[in-house]
Design an enzyme around this catalytic site. Sequence first.
Site, PDB file in Angstrom:
ATOM      1  N   GLU A 126     -21.894  27.221 -12.894  1.00 38.29           N
ATOM      2  CA  GLU A 126     -21.834  28.089 -11.707  1.00 38.29           C
ATOM      3  C   GLU A 126     -21.063  27.440 -10.561  1.00 38.29           C
ATOM      4  O   GLU A 126     -20.444  28.128  -9.758  1.00 38.29           O
ATOM      5  CB  GLU A 126     -23.268  28.414 -11.243  1.00 38.29           C
ATOM      6  CG  GLU A 126     -24.001  29.434 -12.098  1.00 38.29           C
ATOM      7  CD  GLU A 126     -24.690  28.840 -13.307  1.00 38.29           C
ATOM      8  OE1 GLU A 126     -25.515  29.539 -13.902  1.00 38.29           O
ATOM      9  OE2 GLU A 126     -24.388  27.686 -13.683  1.00 38.29           O
ATOM     10  N   GLY A 141     -26.453  31.753 -16.647  1.00 35.20           N
ATOM     11  CA  GLY A 141     -27.656  32.553 -16.907  1.00 35.20           C
ATOM     12  C   GLY A 141     -28.035  32.558 -18.372  1.00 35.20           C
ATOM     13  O   GLY A 141     -29.214  32.706 -18.709  1.00 35.20           O
ATOM     14  N   GLU A 166     -29.978  29.547 -18.834  1.00 28.78           N
ATOM     15  CA  GLU A 166     -31.234  29.750 -18.092  1.00 28.78           C
ATOM     16  C   GLU A 166     -32.196  30.651 -18.876  1.00 28.78           C
ATOM     17  O   GLU A 166     -33.405  30.447 -18.837  1.00 28.78           O
ATOM     18  CB  GLU A 166     -30.917  30.308 -16.708  1.00 28.78           C
ATOM     19  CG  GLU A 166     -30.207  29.303 -15.806  1.00 28.78           C
ATOM     20  CD  GLU A 166     -29.733  29.915 -14.508  1.00 28.78           C
ATOM     21  OE1 GLU A 166     -30.204  29.453 -13.450  1.00 28.78           O
ATOM     22  OE2 GLU A 166     -28.919  30.859 -14.556  1.00 28.78           O
ATOM     23  N   ALA A 197     -24.394  35.196 -16.381  1.00 22.38           N
ATOM     24  CA  ALA A 197     -24.543  36.492 -15.733  1.00 22.38           C
ATOM     25  C   ALA A 197     -23.207  37.207 -15.845  1.00 22.38           C
ATOM     26  O   ALA A 197     -22.174  36.577 -16.069  1.00 22.38           O
ATOM     27  CB  ALA A 197     -24.901  36.288 -14.266  1.00 22.38           C
TER      28      ALA A 197
HETATM   29  N1  T1G Z   1     -18.993  37.653 -16.921  1.00 21.34           N
HETATM   30  C1  T1G Z   1     -18.068  38.622 -17.149  1.00 21.34           C
HETATM   31  N2  T1G Z   1     -16.935  38.459 -17.909  1.00 21.34           N
HETATM   32  C2  T1G Z   1     -16.778  37.272 -18.471  1.00 21.34           C
HETATM   33  C3  T1G Z   1     -17.696  36.194 -18.279  1.00 21.34           C
HETATM   34  C4  T1G Z   1     -18.848  36.432 -17.472  1.00 21.34           C
HETATM   35  N3  T1G Z   1     -19.778  35.493 -17.255  1.00 21.34           N
HETATM   36  N4  T1G Z   1     -17.229  35.127 -18.960  1.00 21.34           N
HETATM   37  C5  T1G Z   1     -16.087  35.522 -19.554  1.00 21.34           C
HETATM   38  N5  T1G Z   1     -15.799  36.789 -19.262  1.00 21.34           N
HETATM   39  C6  T1G Z   1     -14.647  37.577 -19.737  1.00 21.34           C
HETATM   40  C7  T1G Z   1     -13.315  37.046 -19.221  1.00 21.34           C
HETATM   41  O1  T1G Z   1     -13.011  37.574 -17.966  1.00 21.34           O
HETATM   42  C8  T1G Z   1     -12.353  37.521 -20.297  1.00 21.34           C
HETATM   43  O2  T1G Z   1     -12.079  38.870 -20.055  1.00 21.34           O
HETATM   44  C9  T1G Z   1     -13.178  37.423 -21.563  1.00 21.34           C
HETATM   45  O3  T1G Z   1     -14.554  37.393 -21.139  1.00 21.34           O
HETATM   46  C10 T1G Z   1     -12.919  36.173 -22.342  1.00 21.34           C
HETATM   47  O4  T1G Z   1     -13.047  35.059 -21.484  1.00 21.34           O
HETATM   48  C11 T1G Z   1     -27.612  33.592 -12.590  1.00 21.34           C
HETATM   49  C12 T1G Z   1     -25.090  33.405 -11.401  1.00 21.34           C
HETATM   50  C13 T1G Z   1     -17.305  31.754 -21.981  1.00 21.34           C
HETATM   51  C14 T1G Z   1     -16.139  29.595 -22.019  1.00 21.34           C
HETATM   52  O5  T1G Z   1     -19.261  30.654 -15.473  1.00 21.34           O
HETATM   53  O6  T1G Z   1     -16.282  29.886 -18.909  1.00 21.34           O
HETATM   54  O7  T1G Z   1     -24.629  32.871 -14.803  1.00 21.34           O
HETATM   55  O8  T1G Z   1      -9.678  38.676 -19.595  1.00 21.34           O
HETATM   56  O9  T1G Z   1     -10.652  34.332 -21.609  1.00 21.34           O
HETATM   57  O10 T1G Z   1     -11.332  30.988 -23.090  1.00 21.34           O
HETATM   58  O11 T1G Z   1     -27.208  31.358 -12.703  1.00 21.34           O
HETATM   59  O12 T1G Z   1     -15.045  32.711 -20.400  1.00 21.34           O
HETATM   60  O13 T1G Z   1     -10.453  39.294 -21.868  1.00 21.34           O
HETATM   61  O14 T1G Z   1     -10.739  40.891 -19.949  1.00 21.34           O
HETATM   62  O15 T1G Z   1     -12.417  32.848 -20.591  1.00 21.34           O
HETATM   63  O16 T1G Z   1     -12.848  31.803 -24.938  1.00 21.34           O
HETATM   64  C15 T1G Z   1     -21.833  31.492 -15.367  1.00 21.34           C
HETATM   65  C16 T1G Z   1     -17.667  31.859 -17.514  1.00 21.34           C
HETATM   66  C17 T1G Z   1     -21.775  32.807 -14.709  1.00 21.34           C
HETATM   67  C18 T1G Z   1     -18.933  31.139 -17.763  1.00 21.34           C
HETATM   68  C19 T1G Z   1     -15.051  31.661 -22.954  1.00 21.34           C
HETATM   69  N6  T1G Z   1     -20.991  31.488 -16.552  1.00 21.34           N
HETATM   70  N7  T1G Z   1     -16.898  32.060 -18.739  1.00 21.34           N
HETATM   71  O17 T1G Z   1     -13.791  31.150 -22.723  1.00 21.34           O
HETATM   72  O18 T1G Z   1     -12.386  33.271 -23.059  1.00 21.34           O
HETATM   73  S1  T1G Z   1     -22.671  32.797 -13.186  1.00 21.34           S
HETATM   74  C20 T1G Z   1     -19.734  31.070 -16.493  1.00 21.34           C
HETATM   75  C21 T1G Z   1     -16.230  31.030 -19.315  1.00 21.34           C
HETATM   76  C22 T1G Z   1     -24.313  32.781 -13.670  1.00 21.34           C
HETATM   77  C23 T1G Z   1     -26.682  32.556 -13.084  1.00 21.34           C
HETATM   78  C24 T1G Z   1     -25.314  32.595 -12.554  1.00 21.34           C
HETATM   79  C25 T1G Z   1     -15.368  31.372 -20.480  1.00 21.34           C
HETATM   80  C26 T1G Z   1     -16.015  31.101 -21.853  1.00 21.34           C
HETATM   81  P1  T1G Z   1     -10.666  39.445 -20.382  1.00 21.34           P
HETATM   82  P2  T1G Z   1     -12.033  33.832 -21.618  1.00 21.34           P
HETATM   83  P3  T1G Z   1     -12.511  31.756 -23.523  1.00 21.34           P
END
Ligand code: T1G
Length: 693
Positions: A128, A105, A108, A66
Site C-alpha cells: 500500500e 487487502g 489482510e 482492495a
Molecule cells: N485493483 C484494481 N485493479 C488492479 C489491481 C487492484 N488492486 N491490481 C492490478 N489491477 C489491474 C491493473 O490495473 C491491470 O489492469 C491489471 O490488473 C493487471 O495488472 C485495504 C487499501 C498484482 C503484482 O497495490 O502490484 O489493498 O491495465 O498490469 O504486472 O489495505 O498489478 O490490464 O486494465 O500490474 O502481472 C494493494 C497492485 C491495494 C497491488 C500484477 N495492492 N497490483 O502485476 O499485472 S490497496 C496492490 C500489482 C489495499 C487495503 C489497501 C500488480 C500485480 P489493465 P498488471 P502484473
Amino acid sequence: MGTADTVASLAIDGHVAVLMLDSPPVNALSQAVREGILNGVNEAIARPEVEAVVLICDGRTFIAGADITEFGKPPRAPGLREVQDAIENAPKPVIAAIHGTALGGGLEVALCCHYRVAVPSARCGLPEVNLGLLPGAGGTQRLPRIVGAPKALEMVTSGQHVGARECLAMGLVDEIVPEGELRAGAVALARRIVAERRPLKKVRESDDKVAAARGHPEIFADFRKANARKFRGFLAPEYNIRCIEAAVNLPFDEGLKVERQLFTELMQGTQSAAQRYVFFAERQAWKIPDVPDDTPLVPVKKVGIIGAGTMGGGIAMNFAGVGLPVTLVETRQDALDRGLAVIRRNYENSARRGRMTMVDVDRRMALLSGSLDLRSLADCDLVIEAVFENMAIKKEVFARLDAIVKPGAILATNTSALDIDEIATAVKRPEAVIGMHFFSPANVMRLLEVVRAKQTSRPVIATAMQTARKIGKVAALSGVCPGFIGNRILAARTQQAQAMLMEGAMPWDIDRALYDFGLPMGPFAMSDLAGLDIGWSKEASRSSTIREVLCEMGRRGQKTGAGYYDYDEQRNAKPSPVTEQVIRDFMAKAGGTPREISTEEILERCLYPMINEGAKILEEGIAIRASDIDIVWINGYGWPVYRGGPMFYGDTVGLATIVARLRAFGPKLGRQFTISPLLEKLAAEGRRFQDLR
Ligand code: T1G
C-alpha cells in the site's frame, strides 16, 4: 463487472467447502468479491456437513488487494471489515490457499484466516505504501504479530513481495504445497486440521512477537534514521511506522483505530491521489491506440550494441540480465576491453552487495561478447546504436548496419535528442528504425523512452515496447521532436533556471527550491555532477555564458572540486563566492539589476513552463497522453512520485492558475516563450489534463 454470484462459487469436497473466487484480472476486493466471500463463508458455516473452508482463487493470482478503481467512490456494503470478521470468527477453520500474489487487502484477508497454505511461486506483501497508503484492513496490526516488528517495518515501508519459502520461515504461511496442487493440498490440510482438532488460530490474539519489541523504542528510532533519506517527502512510510508502533504498544483493537485514522488521512491526501494516478498511468503507458495487442512481434533472441561506453555497457547489462546474448562492437580494442571491464566491475559490485551471486556474474559475462567488426552483428534481431551524438556519425553507422544486418531485424538508436527521421534516411528499411532512449546509468534507470519515427512499423514499435517490459523498464512512447518528451521539457526548465541567474537568483537558491519540492537534485548541482564541460571546447569558448566562464576558470564541476558550487574532499557542495561574483559581473555587463526572487517564484518559473511544454507535446501528438509525460519525468528525471508528475501537478495547482502566472511573468519567460493553446483552452474550460481522453 461481476456480481457476488458470478465471481464466487462454493463447492463441497467431502466435508471441506471450497470457496473459489474468479474475478479477473487480479481478484481484487471489489464489492462483488467482498459480497461473494461473505456469502460463501456464511453458507459454509451454515451447512452442517461442512467442517472447514478453503478460500482459493482462480486465474493468475490470489487476491491482489482492495480494488483500487473503487477508491474515492462511495463505499458499498459489505465492508472489508465485515468480511474479515466473518472469516476470523467462523466456528470452523478457514484456510487461505495462495498462488500468485497475496497483496494488500488480499494478504489482510488471508491473515484473518486461521491457516494459510501456498505454492512455492507465491508471494505475499503489503504494498500500500506504493500507493501512498498503508494496509488499512488490519495488516499493520496482524503482520507484526506474526513476523515481528522489525520485519513488519521493512515489509510495510518497502511494499516488497516476499517469496513463499521466506513466508513459511516467518510463519506467514503454515505450509507449502507443490505447484499445481494448491486446491488438493489446501483441502488435505483442512482435513488434517479438523482431524487433529487444531485450534482456530486468530492472529489478533498472538502477542509474543510484538511483545518482543515492547519497551524498545530504539527499533523505531533507528529505522526512521536509517531510512530518512529514502523516505524524504513521503508521508506514507512514517504513517506505516506509527501503525507498527501502535501494534507493539497498544491492544489490538486500539491499534486498529490508529490504523484506521491514519489510513483515512492518507486516503484523503494529495500524495496518495498522485501515487494511485501513477499506478494506472504506468499501466496505461504500454497501450498504444494504433498498435493493437495482437500486433506480431519480432522475436529478439540476439542483441547487438554499438559503443561499449557508459551507455552501451549499461544497455548491454539489461539484456544479459534477462539471459539474452549480446555482442558489443567498438572501434578500438582498448575501448572494448575497458567497456567489458566496467560491466564486470558493476556486476561484481552488485554481488558484493548481495544482489546477485558470483555465479550470476559469470553467467551474465558469458552472454557478453566483444567485437571490433560490425559484421559480427549480421544475425542479430535487435541492434542498438549508442555512439557519439553526431548526426553524420550516426547516419554512417546506420548505412553500414543496413548493408550487414539480416532482414527483419530492428535497428534502434539510443540518441537522446537527434532527429530519428533523419537517421532513418540512411537506410533502405526505415520501417525498421526506432529510438530506444535509455537513461544513465542504463542498467539502473527504470525509464525507456521509445521513439517512433514517421516510418517505424507497428511490429517494430510493439517489439520495442515488449522488449522494454522484458528487461524490466517502464516505457513511454514518444514521437520525433528535439529532445523527445523528457529532454524537451528539461530544456524548458533549464532555460528559466539560467534566466533567473541573470535576475538575482543564485544557483543554490534554485537548487534548494527544487530539492525541497522533492526532486533529487537541482539543475546546477546536476550540471556539476555531469561536468560543466560536456559539449564545451576551450578553443571555441568565448566567455559568452556563465557556464563557459566557469569552465575557462577550470571550474568544470565536482570532478575539479569546483563548478557552480565549491566542493570539499567528501564532495559536499557549498555555495561559492567565486560563482556568485561571476554571475554578478555577468549581470552588470548585461545591465541587469539583481532583485529578490522568492522560492515560490523560482518554483513557478521552473515548473509552469515545463507543464506548458508538456501541453505543447500533447497538442503536437508527440505524447499519446498526459500521463505518459508524467511517467517519463518520474522514472527518468526523479520527479517525486507523490506529486504525480508535471502534468498531474499542473492539474493539482489548476491550469487556470498556471496560465495566469505565465501571463503575469510575461517577458521574463523569454522572447521565444508562448503559452500552449491547449493549456489555454483547458484553463478556460476549467478542465484538467486528466480529462483529455
Ligand atoms: N485493483 C484494481 N485493479 C488492479 C489491481 C487492484 N488492486 N491490481 C492490478 N489491477 C489491474 C491493473 O490495473 C491491470 O489492469 C491489471 O490488473 C493487471 O495488472 C485495504 C487499501 C498484482 C503484482 O497495490 O502490484 O489493498 O491495465 O498490469 O504486472 O489495505 O498489478 O490490464 O486494465 O500490474 O502481472 C494493494 C497492485 C491495494 C497491488 C500484477 N495492492 N497490483 O502485476 O499485472 S490497496 C496492490 C500489482 C489495499 C487495503 C489497501 C500488480 C500485480 P489493465 P498488471 P502484473
